[in-house]
Design a protein around this motif. Structure first.
Motif, short mmCIF file in Angstrom:
data_model
loop_
_atom_site.label_atom_id
_atom_site.label_comp_id
_atom_site.label_asym_id
_atom_site.label_seq_id
_atom_site.Cartn_x
_atom_site.Cartn_y
_atom_site.Cartn_z
N ILE A 176 -1.64 37.58 39.90
CA ILE A 176 -0.74 38.22 40.94
C ILE A 176 -1.26 39.65 41.83
N GLY A 177 0.14 39.13 43.38
CA GLY A 177 -0.76 40.51 43.37
C GLY A 177 -2.05 40.18 44.50
N ALA B 237 2.12 37.66 34.19
CA ALA B 237 0.82 38.55 33.15
C ALA B 237 1.06 38.98 31.98
N GLU C 142 10.88 49.41 40.17
CA GLU C 142 9.18 49.06 40.04
C GLU C 142 9.11 47.79 41.20
N GLU D 172 6.72 42.38 48.70
CA GLU D 172 5.42 41.60 50.10
C GLU D 172 5.73 40.42 50.27
N TYR E 144 7.19 37.63 48.39
CA TYR E 144 7.03 37.24 47.14
C TYR E 144 7.59 39.13 46.11
N ARG F 152 7.14 41.39 43.04
CA ARG F 152 6.52 41.43 42.21
C ARG F 152 7.33 42.67 41.61
N ASP F 153 6.63 43.42 40.03
CA ASP F 153 7.01 45.52 39.96
C ASP F 153 5.70 45.41 39.95
N SER G 279 3.72 47.54 38.20
CA SER G 279 2.88 47.43 36.99
C SER G 279 2.42 45.65 38.04
N SER G 280 2.39 45.32 38.12
CA SER G 280 2.03 43.32 38.11
C SER G 280 1.80 42.46 37.16
N ARG G 281 3.42 43.05 36.56
CA ARG G 281 3.44 42.17 35.59
C ARG G 281 4.29 40.82 35.51
N GLU H 31 5.65 37.85 39.24
CA GLU H 31 4.81 37.68 40.37
C GLU H 31 5.94 36.13 40.96
#
Lengths: 381, 142
Positions: free
Chosen positions: A141-142, A163, B51, B55, B71, B73-74, B76-78, B80
């Motif tokens: 992720i990210g 996650a 949140e 991107e 994408y 996502r939040d 906190s990257s919980r 995606e």
């Protein structure tokens, strides 16, 4: 007790139009329910280890044998690609792309769950080589690095990467230091609906006692994580990937996944996350390659061979299916169509480790991987 | 150590000219897409989904051009979730979402298509649903 009685039994209950399932069943089914995993050596502990699958036994609940007429039949191929990279091994990448084309076109695969990808870019390149409508879904992720990913036919389904909330830890509570992410969970969506969770694993290899212990601890950790991710949604779960272990390992047992080798016994489990291990009937032999070598006074370390009774079972990727999938309305596991892909694909592609099966001219460097992929058929009605 | 003042000055001048030219040039497809995603993200934030992160990531070259994927996502990257991709080639663009591909679009049309996609009710529902389920927050009560 223990003698197999062949006969026919009607399985009652379930949906009103559920078809009557005829199966072969033995008296020892009842006696083994209290200890469904046995002692992880079916040859020693179970006088009739194969009685539940002798060519006619099938999962009795939601199985549809003669039609694939549901909303969606998914064929998911699971494969360890052994560190495929963009930079140095173009020919291997090309051969992998060929394999995926064969699997998607000739074998109608809808999804590839892949592990040991060198980089995320390799995943994207494989998707690009497949062309539209295939898309890649990274296990990270990210934009972080991951060696686990999905390729999906986006005309049929899409995915969200989730996650996990904790790092893996030993069952004693000690942190496990492993150099890679051992599992990634994807939420698989069809149209606008979130339909099931797909966990893709790559557990630590090697056959020593400590590795077996680590794999068991990883299994317990992932099971706990899935129970947490699952708890609000109660979605069916499918766990696939490279478990790097024999099907009889403690990883699948009471302190690990708690994955039952028989679906009917799993249904009676009181676990919050019931798991069924359909690979057991394909790989029932607990005797490892090293044991066979010892028995045959074989001092060599290679080759593995290509036949299922000689290859390391840990080189065959695996699948576990949750009770939610087997028991929920609208979900079907085509248990009888679970297959280890050895024939068509191997004649085209070749196997890195199993050189007996490589076509003439295919060197080990040109072959893709030493793993045998598997394909699982899932149906959503 | 001595500094070559004359070459430093010429570098400054060159940089000024380059910046002026850059300001005069129309915004690229990608910068317009980033702006669009920023607007969508801001709208989500204003609706209580603070949140939310939208991107754009550059991918590899494809048959349709260079791939850029948006994408969600939040923070906190919980989770995606890829939303859509656009492909930018020399003269034309393509838009891909939900297994559908539209090629032969110009810059204006591909941005308009991305805007239209993000505003579709089921896409808004998807984004807010993901944020509700995995982003660790509840929407602001209406």
């Amino acid at each position: 007790v223990g003698k197999v009685l062949k006969g026919t039994t009607r399985i009652e209950g379930g949906h009103a139009d559920e078809r009557q399932i005829i199966c072969t069943i033995g008296i020892s089914l009842l006696t083994s329910c209290d200890r469904p995993w046995g002692d992880w050596n079916p040859r020693k502990s179970d006088p009739q280890p194969h009685f539940c699958y002798n060519g006619t036994w099938r999962y009795p609940a939601k199985m549809s044998f003669d039609g694939l007429g549901g909303e969606l039949v998914l064929r998911i191929v699971i494969w360890n690609l052994k560190g495929l990279s963009l930079s140095s091994e173009f020919s291997r990448l090309q051969r992998a792309s060929d394999a995926f084309r064969i699997l998607s076109h000739d074998h109608e695969a809808d999804a590839f769950a892949l592990v040991e990808l060198g980089t995320d870019a390799i995943l994207e390149q494989l998707a690009n080589n497949l062309g539209h409508p295939w898309m890649h879904y990274s296990g990270a992720i990210g934009g972080a690095k991951s060696e686990i990913g999905l390729l999906l036919n986006t005309e049929r389904l899409s995915a969200t990467t989730l996650a996990l909330s904790t790092e893996p830890h030993f069952s004693t509570g000690e942190d496990i230091k492993i150099g890679r992410k051992p599992a990634v969970v994807f939420s698989l969506n069809i149209g606008k609906k979130q339909r099931f969770l797909l966990a893709v694993v790559h557990f630590k290899a090697a056959g020593g006692g400590s590795e077996r212990y680590i794999r068991k601890s990883l299994a317990a950790w992932l099971r706990n994580e899935l129970e947490q991710v699952l708890s609000p949604a109660r979605l069916p779960v499918v766990i696939v990937g490279d478990f790097n272990g024999e099907p009889c390992e403690p990883m699948f047992g009471t302190e690990g996944f708690r994955a039952y080798r028989r679906a009917d016994v799993m249904r009676r489990s009181r676990d919050s996350l019931k798991l069924y291990n359909p690979m057991w009937r394909l790989l029932p032999d607990s005797v490892t390659v090293s044991e066979r070598r010892t028995r045959n006074d074989d001092q060599t370390s290679t080759p593995y061979g290509t036949f299922l009774d000689t290859i390391w079972h840990s080189l065959i990727d695996g699948v576990l299916v949750s009770g939610e999938w087997l028991e929920s309305e609208g979900y079907v596991l085509h248990d009888d169509r679970l297959e280890i892909l050895t024939d068509d694909l191997w004649h085209h592609i070749g196997n890195q480790g199993a050189h007996h099966a490589r076509p003439a001219g295919v060197t080990e460097e040109l072959a893709i991987t030493d793993h045998l992929p598997i394909a699982v058929h899932l149906e959503i009605i | 150590m001595s500094i070559d003042t004359s070459s430093t000055e010429s570098m400054k001048e060159a940089m000024k000219r380059a910046l002026q030219q850059s300001h005069q040039a129309p915004p690229s497809t990608i910068s317009r897409l980033i702006k669009l995603l920023g607007e969508a993200q801001e709208a989500l934030h204003e609706d209580g989904y603070s949140e939310a992160v939208l991107e754009l990531r550059q991918g590899l070259q494809t048959d349709y051009g260079l791939r850029y994927t948006a994408y969600l996502r939040d923070a906190s990257s919980r989770f995606e979730n890829p939303m859509f991709s656009i492909f930018v080639a020399d003269n034309q663009c393509a838009f891909q979402a939900e297994g559908q591909l539209q090629s032969g679009l110009n810059a204006e049309k591909v941005i308009a298509r991305a805007r239209e996609y993000l505003l579709q009710p089921h896409v808004v529902e998807l984004m807010t649903g993901l944020l509700n389920q995995f982003g660790g927050r509840s929407p602001v009560p209406v």
